[in-house]
Structure formats: C-alpha cells, structure tokens
Motif scaffolding. Structure first.
Motif, short mmCIF file in Angstrom:
data_model
loop_
_atom_site.label_atom_id
_atom_site.label_comp_id
_atom_site.label_asym_id
_atom_site.label_seq_id
_atom_site.Cartn_x
_atom_site.Cartn_y
_atom_site.Cartn_z
N GLN A 15 0.83 -1.20 0.00
CA GLN A 15 0.00 0.00 0.00
C GLN A 15 0.87 1.25 0.00
O GLN A 15 1.78 1.39 0.81
CB GLN A 15 -0.94 -0.01 1.22
CG GLN A 15 -1.92 1.16 1.23
CD GLN A 15 -2.87 1.09 2.40
OE1 GLN A 15 -2.75 0.21 3.24
NE2 GLN A 15 -3.82 2.01 2.47
N GLY A 16 0.55 2.15 -0.91
CA GLY A 16 1.31 3.39 -1.01
C GLY A 16 2.63 3.21 -1.73
O GLY A 16 3.40 4.16 -1.83
N GLY A 17 2.88 2.01 -2.20
CA GLY A 17 4.15 1.75 -2.87
C GLY A 17 4.24 2.43 -4.22
O GLY A 17 3.25 2.85 -4.81
N GLY A 18 5.45 2.51 -4.70
CA GLY A 18 5.68 3.12 -6.00
C GLY A 18 6.48 2.18 -6.89
O GLY A 18 6.09 1.02 -7.10
N TYR A 19 7.62 2.66 -7.36
CA TYR A 19 8.45 1.87 -8.27
C TYR A 19 9.92 2.06 -7.92
O TYR A 19 10.35 3.14 -7.51
CB TYR A 19 8.24 2.31 -9.72
CG TYR A 19 6.82 2.18 -10.20
CD1 TYR A 19 6.38 1.01 -10.78
CD2 TYR A 19 5.92 3.23 -10.07
CE1 TYR A 19 5.07 0.88 -11.23
CE2 TYR A 19 4.63 3.12 -10.51
CZ TYR A 19 4.20 1.95 -11.09
OH TYR A 19 2.91 1.83 -11.53
N LEU A 20 10.67 0.98 -8.07
CA LEU A 20 12.12 1.06 -8.00
C LEU A 20 12.65 1.19 -9.43
O LEU A 20 12.23 0.46 -10.33
CB LEU A 20 12.71 -0.20 -7.35
CG LEU A 20 12.61 -0.30 -5.84
CD1 LEU A 20 13.13 -1.66 -5.37
CD2 LEU A 20 13.40 0.82 -5.16
N TYR A 21 13.55 2.15 -9.60
CA TYR A 21 14.12 2.41 -10.93
C TYR A 21 15.62 2.10 -10.86
O TYR A 21 16.34 2.70 -10.06
CB TYR A 21 13.88 3.86 -11.33
CG TYR A 21 14.15 4.15 -12.79
CD1 TYR A 21 13.13 4.12 -13.72
CD2 TYR A 21 15.42 4.45 -13.24
CE1 TYR A 21 13.35 4.37 -15.06
CE2 TYR A 21 15.67 4.70 -14.58
CZ TYR A 21 14.63 4.67 -15.49
OH TYR A 21 14.86 4.91 -16.81
N PHE A 22 16.06 1.15 -11.66
CA PHE A 22 17.45 0.72 -11.69
C PHE A 22 18.11 1.21 -12.98
O PHE A 22 17.51 1.13 -14.06
CB PHE A 22 17.57 -0.80 -11.63
CG PHE A 22 16.90 -1.43 -10.45
CD1 PHE A 22 17.61 -1.69 -9.29
CD2 PHE A 22 15.56 -1.77 -10.49
CE1 PHE A 22 16.99 -2.28 -8.20
CE2 PHE A 22 14.93 -2.36 -9.40
CZ PHE A 22 15.65 -2.61 -8.25
N ALA A 23 19.33 1.70 -12.87
CA ALA A 23 20.09 2.13 -14.04
C ALA A 23 21.45 1.45 -14.00
O ALA A 23 22.25 1.69 -13.10
CB ALA A 23 20.26 3.64 -14.04
N GLY A 24 21.70 0.56 -14.97
CA GLY A 24 22.97 -0.16 -15.03
C GLY A 24 23.72 0.13 -16.31
O GLY A 24 23.13 0.13 -17.40
N GLU A 25 25.00 0.35 -16.21
CA GLU A 25 25.81 0.63 -17.39
C GLU A 25 26.27 -0.69 -18.01
O GLU A 25 26.79 -1.57 -17.33
CB GLU A 25 27.01 1.50 -17.03
CG GLU A 25 27.74 2.03 -18.25
CD GLU A 25 28.80 3.06 -17.88
OE1 GLU A 25 29.44 3.59 -18.81
OE2 GLU A 25 28.99 3.31 -16.68
#
Length: 401
Positions: free
Chosen positions: A176-186
């Motif tokens: 509840q109330g969660g969003g998103y994890l955004y990962f950036a990998g080179e």
C-alpha cells in the motif's frame, strides 16, 4: 586420315590437360570455399558467444533487479519509510539495497537506484553510485514506452545517455502506497571485459560511428585481412532507434599459414594424378566415347539439315552412357517426327472436319497471287456459300453441319 587422327588426339590431350588444370583450379577454389566456411563458422561462433554473453548480462541484471524488488517488497521498514515520505530514511534504504545485491557485480554494473512514487515522480535517489546520474537515465523514454498495464510487472529497456549505453528497469512495489524502483545499469564495462575472457580485442561503437571503447591492440585496417571480426548489434532505444555494435577481432594468422601449406600440397598431388591419368584415358576414351559420339553428332547434323530425316535410327557401340544417349536420341527423334506430323496436320486442317483450314487457304491463295504476278497469268477463285447453314449448325450441331 593420319593428320585427322593426329588432330583428334591432340585435341583430346588438350582436353585432358584442361581438365587437369580445371581440377587444380577447383582444388584451389575448394580451398577458398573451405577457408570462407571456416571463417564464417568461426565468425558465427564468436557472434553467438557475444549474443549469449550480452543476453546473460541482461538476464543477470533482470534477475537481480527482480530479486531486490522482492526483497524491498518484504521489508516493513522500507514500506514504512515510503508511507511517511521520509527522504533520509528512503536514501538509507536505497543504499542498503544497493549494497545488499549489487555491489561487486561482474556483469552489468548498476550505477544508481531511484525510488518513484505511484505517478512516476522521483522520491529518492541512492547516495551510492555514479554521482553524475542525478536523474534517472532514459526515464522519460521508458515511462513513455511502457503502457500503464505493463507497469504492474518489471519493465526493461536499453538506451543511451550521450555515448554511454544503459540498461534500465522499472520494478513495481505492490504494498500500500508503494511506488516503483528504478534501476540504471551501465552495459559497457561488462562487454569490455570480454576481451580478457577471449584474449581478443573488442570495440564498442554506435551505429552512427560514434566510438565508445576500443582496445589498445585493435588491429589497423590493413591487418583486418588476417582477423575474423564478429559483430553483434545490441538494439537500444533513444529518441530514435539505434544499436550498440559489439565487435571482436580474433587473430587467424596460424590458420592461414597451415591452410596455405595444405593447399600447395594438394595442388601438387592433383598435378601428378592428372599427368598419370591423361595417358591412361587417351585410349579408353577414344574407343568408348569419342568415336560413337562423332556418329551421333553426324546423325544430329542430318536431322538439323532436313526435318524429313526425323525418325531415322542410329546404332552406336560404346560405354553405357553413350549407348543410353543413342537410345534416348532415337526415341526423341521418333517422338519429334510424330509431333512434327501432328503439328503440320493441326496447322493446315480443320480439327472437326479434317478439311483444309483457313490458314492453308490463305497460304495457297498467296502462292497463287505471287505465281500470277510472276508469270503474268490469271487465276480463278470460286466462292461457295450455303444458305441457312447457320440454322443447321444451331439445330443439329456442328458435327452434323
């Protein structure tokens, strides 16, 4: 007679020598084909290896990001920090995630972690990672390319930020109330590491020619002839679709030297075998092939000069192939004779009545006209007509008419 026979034997010798030279040429070309096939196989193997390794890197990145999203999903402290919008605590939670699952990776190096709210707004950024990535790379592109229904599961894209290729992911947090994890990998560091695994230089560049990385020992253009260059395009998304080309150059000097030595040995063997075979073939070929073939050629010449000779049979003695050829020639001329006669009848007679048709009438009329002009003599043309003949055809049929 003697001169004619000598000329034939000379022609035969030249033919066999030509066959020997052709054999040597074919041997040389076979070597070239083998070389190209070997190089193509080697290139295909290297390309498949590059494909497998690049896919392995991306699959490893996807597995670890899913695992970290599941780990964050079960962390009550993480859910509490998100619900309270506690930025310092969120940063610490992201740093813990980074250290938990991403530090020390030898595949795709994750440069930064980001936390987004349910409307894809930036809530927090990990303090660990690339300091130059203050904002999620390719975020607007990924958000635009990802339909809303697909955001309920992890989504991945490959894109460029300047000249640096990144593999990015959005992983949803389902509490509840969660969003998103955004990962950036080179992606580049893992791909560059392939040169140590294969002991061969690699090069990374964009399809527009922009260089990203090139090994110090990458061969010069004049040295590429002795190398197998494997190229694997890794498709990425940018404002316009673009690819990252991963190239690997493997040295094939030793292979070329061995192939050259083997080619010379085979060519020498072919030359010796040709010389021995030439003298053995002269006598046998003359009696079993050339003489009967000359008979067949004379027969065909007669048929070509006068179609009325169609159907005549020819008898020759020789090897199985020549006698079979003669038999086939006899059968063919007999059928051509039948066809010729059938076509002649069809061309000049009516199929229903068997009477001379209009084409034959025109031909005879044209001949009569030309003869009358040439000899200055008149001729007569009689035209007969049957009244109401159409009624007979319509009521009793064409056959009765």
């Amino acid at each position: 007679m003697l001169r004619s026979r000598f000329s034939m034997r000379a022609s035969l010798v030249l033919t066999i020598l030509a066959m020997g030279l052709l054999g040597m040429l074919l041997t040389y070309l076979s070597g070239e084909v083998y070389r190209h096939l070997t190089l193509d196989t080697q290139r295909a193997t290297l390309t498949e290896y590059l494909r497998a390794e690049s896919n392995k890197m991306r699959e490893d990145f996807e597995f670890r990001t899913r695992s970290l999203a599941q780990y964050a999903q079960g962390d009550a402290g993480f859910a509490k920090a998100i619900a309270g919008r506690q930025s310092p605590l969120l940063v610490r939670q992201l740093d813990n995630l980074y250290q938990y699952g991403l530090v020390g990776s030898e595949e795709v190096r994750v440069n930064r972690l980001y936390l987004l709210d349910q409307k894809l707004g930036l809530m927090a950024t990990s303090s660990i990672g690339d300091e130059n990535l203050t904002n999620p790379p390719c975020f607007e592109l990924l958000a635009r390319m990802t339909p809303v229904p697909e955001r309920s599961r992890s989504t991945y894209r490959l894109c460029f930020v300047g000249d640096r290729p990144y593999y990015v992911a959005i992983a949803p947090l389902m509490f509840q109330g969660g969003g998103y994890l955004y990962f950036a990998g080179e992606l580049a560091p893992g791909l560059i590491g392939l040169e140590h695994e294969l002991s061969a230089p690699v090069r990374l560049r964009r399809t527009d020619g922009t260089a990203i990385y090139q090994s110090p020992d990458w061969p010069e253009p004049e040295q590429l002839a002795l190398r197998v260059v494997a190229n694997y395009p890794i498709h990425a998304s940018a404002p316009k679709p673009i690819s990252l080309e991963l190239e690997l150059a493997k040295d094939m000097t030793t292979f070329y030297e061995r192939l050259t030595n083997l080619r010379y040995l085979v060519l020498l063997s072919v030359a010796i075998v040709t010389a021995l075979a030439m003298f053995m073939a002269l006598f046998a070929l003359e009696r079993t092939a050339l003489k009967p073939l000359r008979v067949l050629m004379a027969h065909l010449q007669r048929l070509r000069q006068d179609p009325r000779n169609l159907g005549e049979q020819v008898n020759v003695s020789g090897n199985v192939e020549v006698t079979a050829l003669a038999q086939g020639c006899n059968e063919m001329t007999a059928r051509l004779r039948e066809l010729y006669e059938s076509l002649e009848r069809t061309t000049t007679t009516d199929a229903l009545t068997g009477l001379p048709n209009r084409d034959l009438f025109r031909d005879r009329l044209q001949q009569a006209i030309l003869s009358a002009k040439r000899e200055a003599k008149p001729f007569a043309l009689i035209i007969m007509d049957l009244d109401r003949f159409k009624d007979v055809n319509d009521t009793l049929g064409h056959k009765t008419g």
